[in-house]
Design a protein around this motif. Structure first.
Motif, PDB file in Angstrom:
ATOM      1  N   LEU A   1      -0.929   1.135  28.098  1.00 23.76           N
ATOM      2  CA  LEU A   1       0.196   2.023  28.435  1.00 23.76           C
ATOM      3  C   LEU A   1       0.814   2.575  27.162  1.00 23.76           C
ATOM      4  O   LEU A   1       1.231   1.805  26.285  1.00 23.76           O
ATOM      5  CB  LEU A   1       1.242   1.223  29.234  1.00 23.76           C
ATOM      6  CG  LEU A   1       2.563   1.893  29.574  1.00 23.76           C
ATOM      7  CD1 LEU A   1       2.368   3.130  30.443  1.00 23.76           C
ATOM      8  CD2 LEU A   1       3.486   0.896  30.289  1.00 23.76           C
ATOM      9  N   LEU A   2       0.882   3.896  27.055  1.00 23.54           N
ATOM     10  CA  LEU A   2       1.493   4.548  25.899  1.00 23.54           C
ATOM     11  C   LEU A   2       2.933   4.895  26.230  1.00 23.54           C
ATOM     12  O   LEU A   2       3.189   5.634  27.177  1.00 23.54           O
ATOM     13  CB  LEU A   2       0.725   5.828  25.537  1.00 23.54           C
ATOM     14  CG  LEU A   2      -0.801   5.673  25.386  1.00 23.54           C
ATOM     15  CD1 LEU A   2      -1.444   7.046  25.122  1.00 23.54           C
ATOM     16  CD2 LEU A   2      -1.137   4.690  24.261  1.00 23.54           C
ATOM     17  N   GLY A   3       3.890   4.326  25.475  1.00 24.96           N
ATOM     18  CA  GLY A   3       5.295   4.655  25.658  1.00 24.96           C
ATOM     19  C   GLY A   3       6.097   3.525  26.265  1.00 24.96           C
ATOM     20  O   GLY A   3       5.556   2.649  26.944  1.00 24.96           O
ATOM     21  N   ALA A   4       7.407   3.556  25.979  1.00 24.14           N
ATOM     22  CA  ALA A   4       8.320   2.547  26.517  1.00 24.14           C
ATOM     23  C   ALA A   4       9.648   3.195  26.893  1.00 24.14           C
ATOM     24  O   ALA A   4      10.699   2.561  26.886  1.00 24.14           O
ATOM     25  CB  ALA A   4       8.524   1.427  25.513  1.00 24.14           C
TER      26      ALA A   4
ATOM     27  N   VAL B   1       1.767  -9.426  29.208  1.00 24.52           N
ATOM     28  CA  VAL B   1       2.205  -8.150  28.635  1.00 24.52           C
ATOM     29  C   VAL B   1       2.432  -8.313  27.136  1.00 24.52           C
ATOM     30  O   VAL B   1       3.059  -9.282  26.700  1.00 24.52           O
ATOM     31  CB  VAL B   1       3.508  -7.659  29.302  1.00 24.52           C
ATOM     32  CG1 VAL B   1       3.848  -6.256  28.821  1.00 24.52           C
ATOM     33  CG2 VAL B   1       3.397  -7.683  30.823  1.00 24.52           C
ATOM     34  N   THR B   2       1.912  -7.376  26.347  1.00 23.27           N
ATOM     35  CA  THR B   2       2.084  -7.414  24.892  1.00 23.27           C
ATOM     36  C   THR B   2       2.529  -6.044  24.403  1.00 23.27           C
ATOM     37  O   THR B   2       2.004  -5.026  24.848  1.00 23.27           O
ATOM     38  CB  THR B   2       0.759  -7.796  24.189  1.00 23.27           C
ATOM     39  OG1 THR B   2       0.178  -8.909  24.866  1.00 23.27           O
ATOM     40  CG2 THR B   2       1.000  -8.166  22.737  1.00 23.27           C
ATOM     41  N   LEU B   3       3.499  -6.056  23.491  1.00 26.94           N
ATOM     42  CA  LEU B   3       4.028  -4.809  22.933  1.00 26.94           C
ATOM     43  C   LEU B   3       3.479  -4.611  21.519  1.00 26.94           C
ATOM     44  O   LEU B   3       3.500  -5.535  20.715  1.00 26.94           O
ATOM     45  CB  LEU B   3       5.560  -4.887  22.907  1.00 26.94           C
ATOM     46  CG  LEU B   3       6.339  -3.682  22.405  1.00 26.94           C
ATOM     47  CD1 LEU B   3       6.080  -2.447  23.270  1.00 26.94           C
ATOM     48  CD2 LEU B   3       7.842  -4.001  22.396  1.00 26.94           C
TER      49      LEU B   3
ATOM     50  N   VAL C   1       1.266  -2.484  25.803  1.00 27.09           N
ATOM     51  CA  VAL C   1       2.182  -1.348  25.696  1.00 27.09           C
ATOM     52  C   VAL C   1       2.235  -0.911  24.238  1.00 27.09           C
ATOM     53  O   VAL C   1       2.431  -1.749  23.356  1.00 27.09           O
ATOM     54  CB  VAL C   1       3.612  -1.744  26.143  1.00 27.09           C
ATOM     55  CG1 VAL C   1       4.532  -0.534  26.102  1.00 27.09           C
ATOM     56  CG2 VAL C   1       3.596  -2.381  27.516  1.00 27.09           C
ATOM     57  N   PHE C   2       2.060   0.388  24.006  1.00 18.49           N
ATOM     58  CA  PHE C   2       2.127   0.928  22.648  1.00 18.49           C
ATOM     59  C   PHE C   2       3.314   1.872  22.536  1.00 18.49           C
ATOM     60  O   PHE C   2       3.491   2.744  23.384  1.00 18.49           O
ATOM     61  CB  PHE C   2       0.828   1.662  22.283  1.00 18.49           C
ATOM     62  CG  PHE C   2      -0.333   0.729  22.146  1.00 18.49           C
ATOM     63  CD1 PHE C   2      -0.686   0.238  20.895  1.00 18.49           C
ATOM     64  CD2 PHE C   2      -1.033   0.298  23.263  1.00 18.49           C
ATOM     65  CE1 PHE C   2      -1.744  -0.654  20.760  1.00 18.49           C
ATOM     66  CE2 PHE C   2      -2.098  -0.588  23.134  1.00 18.49           C
ATOM     67  CZ  PHE C   2      -2.455  -1.065  21.876  1.00 18.49           C
TER      68      PHE C   2
ATOM     69  N   ILE D   1      -6.328  -1.768  17.098  1.00 20.91           N
ATOM     70  CA  ILE D   1      -5.748  -2.544  18.203  1.00 20.91           C
ATOM     71  C   ILE D   1      -5.722  -1.678  19.460  1.00 20.91           C
ATOM     72  O   ILE D   1      -6.071  -2.121  20.553  1.00 20.91           O
ATOM     73  CB  ILE D   1      -4.337  -3.058  17.837  1.00 20.91           C
ATOM     74  CG1 ILE D   1      -4.439  -4.023  16.654  1.00 20.91           C
ATOM     75  CG2 ILE D   1      -3.670  -3.741  19.046  1.00 20.91           C
ATOM     76  CD1 ILE D   1      -3.107  -4.545  16.160  1.00 20.91           C
ATOM     77  N   LEU D   2      -5.347  -0.415  19.281  1.00 23.55           N
ATOM     78  CA  LEU D   2      -5.337   0.527  20.404  1.00 23.55           C
ATOM     79  C   LEU D   2      -6.765   0.735  20.922  1.00 23.55           C
ATOM     80  O   LEU D   2      -7.014   0.696  22.127  1.00 23.55           O
ATOM     81  CB  LEU D   2      -4.723   1.858  19.947  1.00 23.55           C
ATOM     82  CG  LEU D   2      -4.668   2.986  20.967  1.00 23.55           C
ATOM     83  CD1 LEU D   2      -3.831   2.585  22.186  1.00 23.55           C
ATOM     84  CD2 LEU D   2      -4.088   4.253  20.328  1.00 23.55           C
TER      85      LEU D   2
END
Ligand code: NDP
Length: 287
Positions: A130-133, A180-182, A154-155, A190-191
């Motif tokens: 998932l891109l964005g927070a 879940v990992t940020l 999450v990136f 990593i991406l």
């Protein structure tokens, strides 16, 4: 053309701006189709006026309302009860008023899960990148974790959303089975590794939205693989650069248009107990 009487119930949208929103058309059409006696209006209300607006709507007995930016966080605090998803994210987009008791819900993530499922893609028990927070990304993150996605990476840029995202990620790891990992974008490997293992890649950011249609976070298209479903929350344009390049690489893709429709359908169900006639709404407002 609706016949408004003394019995007509009120639904509405609160936020600023609201004039561009498709929600009034979508909900009024659905009520007309089903013969439900509600009318849905849009009210431009800044964040600091939300408490007064809520007091007024409660007093006047509105059945419920949607909340868009900038009211999604404060509205959670003004509600009497909060759904699990809204409690974890601290945000809501829907209020249901049951005889003066206000319950806050988040239906954006519900809309996302339905949009993905309708593409014939099963992400339950699978991995997600998932891109964005921000607001949209967080709604997706929370619902996906609650619904049984196994692992989410999450990136996000190490910017203003990062500390809030750390708290939400900690809550999800504590309260759900999802791992879940940020991450930030510092190490592109990593991406790449995350995408390689994922069934779905989601852009939850505004990168690529009109007018900046030439932008994308995934500039290295060798990260795409044919088993990857790529979803973009953006609906303007319907095909972002991310989706175009993913398609060219052989991925299946989906855009944010039906996520928007299905979040509305989920809110409509909460207020009225009825299924929104989505095929009619799609044809009239989402084609
Ligand atoms: P927010 O402002 O809450 O979040 C924006 C996000 O984009 C943040 O994660 C931000 O990260 C990220 N971002 C912005 N610029 C960059 C960049 N250059 N590189 C990497 N990340 C970046 O907005 P929303 O979440 O409300 O909206 C995001 C998008 O989702 C919009 O295009 C909106 O139209 C769409 N949307 C779609 C919905 C649907 O139903 N389909 C519902 C709601 C929104 P950072 O903090 O690090 O900058």
């Amino acid at each position: 053309s609706k016949h408004i009487t003394g019995h007509t119930g009120l639904l509405c949208l609160l936020g600023s701006p609201v004039a561009h929103s498709v929600s009034p058309e979508m909900h009024n059409e659905a009520c007309d189709q089903l013969g439900l006696d509600y009318t849905y209006l849009a009210f431009d209300v800044p964040e600091d006026k939300m408490p007064e607006a809520v007091q007024g709507l409660r007093t006047m007995g509105a059945r419920g309302w949607n909340i868009t930016m900038p009211g999604k966080n404060i509205m959670c605090k003004l509600a009497d009860k909060v759904s699990p998803a809204s409690e974890i994210s601290g945000a809501c987009n829907t209020i249901v008023n049951d005889n003066g008791v206000l319950t806050a819900y988040t239906t954006d993530g519900v809309g996302f899960m339905r949009a993905v499922a309708e593409n014939g893609v099963d992400i339950i028990g699978k991995k997600m990148t998932l891109l964005g927070a921000g607001g949209a990304a967080t709604a997706i993150l929370v619902q996906a974790a609650l619904d049984g996605v196994a692992e989410i990476n999450v990136f996000n840029v190490r910017d203003n959303f990062f500390s809030r995202a750390e708290e939400i990620v900690a809550r999800l790891n504590e309260r759900t089975e999802c791992k879940v990992t940020l991450h930030d974008y510092d190490d592109p490997e990593i991406l790449r590794a995350s995408i390689a293992e994922s069934a779905i890649l989601v852009n939850g950011t505004s990168v690529g939205m009109a007018p900046n249609v030439d932008r994308t976070i995934i500039t290295d298209t060798s990260m795409f693989h044919k088993d990857l479903f790529v979803f973009d929350v953006i609906y303007n344009p319907q095909e972002t650069r991310l989706l175009r390049e993913a398609k060219e690489a052989g991925c299946r893709t989906g855009n944010g248009m039906y996520m928007l429709l299905y979040q509305g359908a989920a809110s409509f169900k909460l207020w009225t107990g009825e299924e929104m006639p989505v095929e009619i709404i799609k044809e009239k407002y989402f084609s």
